[in-house]
Design an enzyme around this catalytic site. Structure first.
Site, mmCIF file in Angstrom:
data_model
loop_
_atom_site.group_PDB
_atom_site.id
_atom_site.type_symbol
_atom_site.label_atom_id
_atom_site.label_comp_id
_atom_site.label_asym_id
_atom_site.label_seq_id
_atom_site.Cartn_x
_atom_site.Cartn_y
_atom_site.Cartn_z
ATOM 1 N N LEU A 19 0.692 -1.108 0.275
ATOM 2 C CA LEU A 19 -0.465 -0.055 0.303
ATOM 3 C C LEU A 19 0.926 1.337 0.032
ATOM 4 O O LEU A 19 0.669 2.636 -0.238
ATOM 5 C CB LEU A 19 -1.023 -0.078 1.353
ATOM 6 C CG LEU A 19 -2.018 -0.899 1.556
ATOM 7 C CD1 LEU A 19 -2.784 -0.705 2.546
ATOM 8 C CD2 LEU A 19 -3.235 -0.458 0.032
ATOM 9 N N GLY A 75 7.217 3.927 4.010
ATOM 10 C CA GLY A 75 7.183 5.164 5.244
ATOM 11 C C GLY A 75 8.201 5.603 5.344
ATOM 12 O O GLY A 75 9.235 4.431 5.236
ATOM 13 N N ASP A 100 2.013 14.911 14.754
ATOM 14 C CA ASP A 100 2.588 14.646 13.322
ATOM 15 C C ASP A 100 1.370 14.723 11.556
ATOM 16 O O ASP A 100 1.180 13.946 11.130
ATOM 17 C CB ASP A 100 3.253 13.233 12.675
ATOM 18 C CG ASP A 100 4.344 13.329 11.661
ATOM 19 O OD1 ASP A 100 4.505 14.372 10.804
ATOM 20 O OD2 ASP A 100 5.199 11.777 11.342
HETATM 21 N N1 LIG Z 1 -4.385 1.356 7.618
HETATM 22 C C1 LIG Z 1 -4.193 1.672 5.874
HETATM 23 N N2 LIG Z 1 -4.676 1.629 5.356
HETATM 24 C C2 LIG Z 1 -4.694 1.637 3.755
HETATM 25 N N3 LIG Z 1 -3.138 2.304 3.589
HETATM 26 C C3 LIG Z 1 -2.471 2.536 4.074
HETATM 27 C C4 LIG Z 1 -2.718 2.398 5.980
HETATM 28 N N4 LIG Z 1 -1.933 2.887 6.729
HETATM 29 C C5 LIG Z 1 -0.629 3.216 5.863
HETATM 30 N N5 LIG Z 1 -1.247 3.753 4.360
HETATM 31 C C6 LIG Z 1 -0.481 3.613 3.485
HETATM 32 O O1 LIG Z 1 0.737 3.538 3.297
HETATM 33 C C7 LIG Z 1 1.409 4.777 3.110
HETATM 34 C C8 LIG Z 1 2.396 4.535 3.902
HETATM 35 O O2 LIG Z 1 2.211 4.400 5.701
HETATM 36 P P1 LIG Z 1 2.976 4.760 6.790
HETATM 37 O O3 LIG Z 1 2.269 5.024 7.952
HETATM 38 O O4 LIG Z 1 4.463 3.989 7.074
HETATM 39 O O5 LIG Z 1 4.125 6.326 6.223
HETATM 40 P P2 LIG Z 1 3.833 7.464 6.549
HETATM 41 O O6 LIG Z 1 3.170 8.654 6.441
HETATM 42 O O7 LIG Z 1 3.340 7.534 4.605
HETATM 43 O O8 LIG Z 1 5.191 8.294 6.058
HETATM 44 P P3 LIG Z 1 6.159 8.927 7.764
HETATM 45 O O9 LIG Z 1 6.697 7.630 7.254
HETATM 46 O O10 LIG Z 1 7.220 9.574 7.061
HETATM 47 O O11 LIG Z 1 5.020 9.433 8.981
HETATM 48 C C9 LIG Z 1 0.197 5.239 3.872
HETATM 49 O O12 LIG Z 1 0.702 7.094 3.120
HETATM 50 C C10 LIG Z 1 -1.082 5.349 2.583
HETATM 51 O O13 LIG Z 1 -0.957 5.356 1.598
#
Ligand SMILES: Nc1ncnc2c1ncn2[C@@H]1O[C@H](COP(=O)(O)OP(=O)(O)OP(=O)(O)O)[C@@H](O)[C@H]1O
Length: 338
Positions: free
Chosen positions: A59, A62, A176
């Site tokens: 998906l 991060g 954040d």
């Molecule tokens: N619960 C979820 N359901 C669907 N997609 C998700 C979910 N959690 C995260 N994602 C997807 O995965 C991506 C990466 O999420 P993650 O929380 O790891 O990092 P981020 O918030 O994009 O970046 P950072 O680590 O800098 O905060 C998100 O941008 C989103 O598109």
């Protein structure tokens, strides 16, 4: 200060060491993994083992790892599995993840992405089984839609404020709030996610800024008092910083790009620092913006954190009430798609 810090990575800011005690991992007892997180939604299947989940797709990525779409083999229920890897500075990052797990255990709100369990993965990974938000993040949505109608922005504001009301009521500062941490589903719901840099603040204590445990935040959405606590932050407790970040997010929905610097300007640390601490945060509010929107974001983006709007004040603002009092296809998040 700008000269000293200009070599730091764009949008990421290492914060100064804490001048006061924080409620860090030591505040939370260690827990044996796997952790199953009560309360479960009625009808939600219990996930006993990581091996019960089948990976379907990636998906997103991060800072700390990768998020997968997964299916629970027994029930066919779909989840998002966030896998955090710890190959560098493992202890600090693992403590941060454990801290995130402890916060997720406490929260249960329709405006916060639900966590169904935390498991130890292979090679010391930590895996969070999260509610799957099928539309993705607000960042994904904005990449496609660019700008949003004000009624949709009002819907975003109301949902995030409801989430912040819940979190702040539990004395959790998110720290954040940004488009990629606001997730959307096909039912038109928006929920706050990612508690990797969040903190539980004791009553009367100040914002627990810390660097000794490798915490970073997303500089672009940080408030003046977080960016420059020496000049602007005297005594602040962190809650107002979440409201500032919401203001930036809503401006971004309205303008269609990061709103605090001009189009084409490089978002390096010095530029952001100047824009946030000394610039006019409302410079990009267009002439077509309603007075309600301008007044609302003006209350969020008040530079003095003491005078900034509180979550409760903003929930009663006419801009937010507008979206619930007006019917129409544009007043909600239904139909969002990447
Ligand atoms: N619960 C979820 N359901 C669907 N997609 C998700 C979910 N959690 C995260 N994602 C997807 O995965 C991506 C990466 O999420 P993650 O929380 O790891 O990092 P981020 O918030 O994009 O970046 P950072 O680590 O800098 O905060 C998100 O941008 C989103 O598109």
């Amino acid at each position: 200060m700008v000269r000293e810090r200009r070599h730091q990575q764009a949008l990421e800011l290492l914060l100064p060491p804490p001048p006061y005690p924080i409620l860090g991992p030591e505040f939370f007892p260690c827990y044996p993994l796997p952790v199953l997180l009560p309360p479960f939604e009625s009808g939600s299947p219990r996930i006993e083992r990581l091996s019960d989940l089948e990976k379907l797709a990636v998906l997103g990525h991060g800072n700390g790892g990768t998020v997968y779409k997964v299916r629970h083999r027994q029930s066919s229920a779909v989840y998002a599995l966030k896998v955090l890897r710890f190959d560098r500075d493992a202890t600090a990052l693992r403590e941060r993840a454990a801290h995130e797990a402890e916060i997720l255990k406490r929260v249960d709100s329709p405006f916060v992405v639900r966590c169904h369990g935390v498991f130890d993965g292979h090679c010391g990974d930590l895996c969070f089984v999260m509610e799957y938000m099928d539309v993705g993040s607000l960042h994904d949505v904005l990449r496609v839609r660019r700008r949003m109608a004000e009624k949709v922005v009002a819907g975003v504001a109301r949902r995030v404020l409801e989430g912040l009301r819940y979190l702040h009521g539990m004395r959790i500062v998110h720290r954040d709030v940004k488009p990629s941490n606001l997730l959307v589903n096909g039912q038109g719901e928006m929920k706050i996610s990612d508690f990797g840099v969040s903190r539980v603040v004791g009553v009367g204590s100040k914002d627990p800024i810390c660097m000794d445990d490798s915490y970073v935040g997303t500089c672009a959405y940080m408030s003046p008092e977080r960016l420059d606590p020496d000049s602007c932050g005297d005594g602040y407790d962190g809650f107002a910083g979440d409201v500032w970040a919401l203001g930036v997010v809503l401006m971004e929905c309205h303008v269609g790009r990061f709103p605090l610097i001009s189009a084409g300007q490089r978002p390096d640390w010095a530029t952001l620092m100047w824009a946030i601490c000394f610039g006019d945060p409302l410079m990009e509010v267009g002439e077509t913006a309603s007075p309600e929107f301008e007044s609302f974001v003006g209350r969020c983006l008040e530079k003095d954190w003491r005078r900034r709007g509180s979550v409760l004040e903003l929930l009663n603002h006419p801009f937010v009430n507008w979206c619930s009092s007006t019917e129409g296809p544009d007043d909600d998040l239904h139909g969002w798609d990447k």
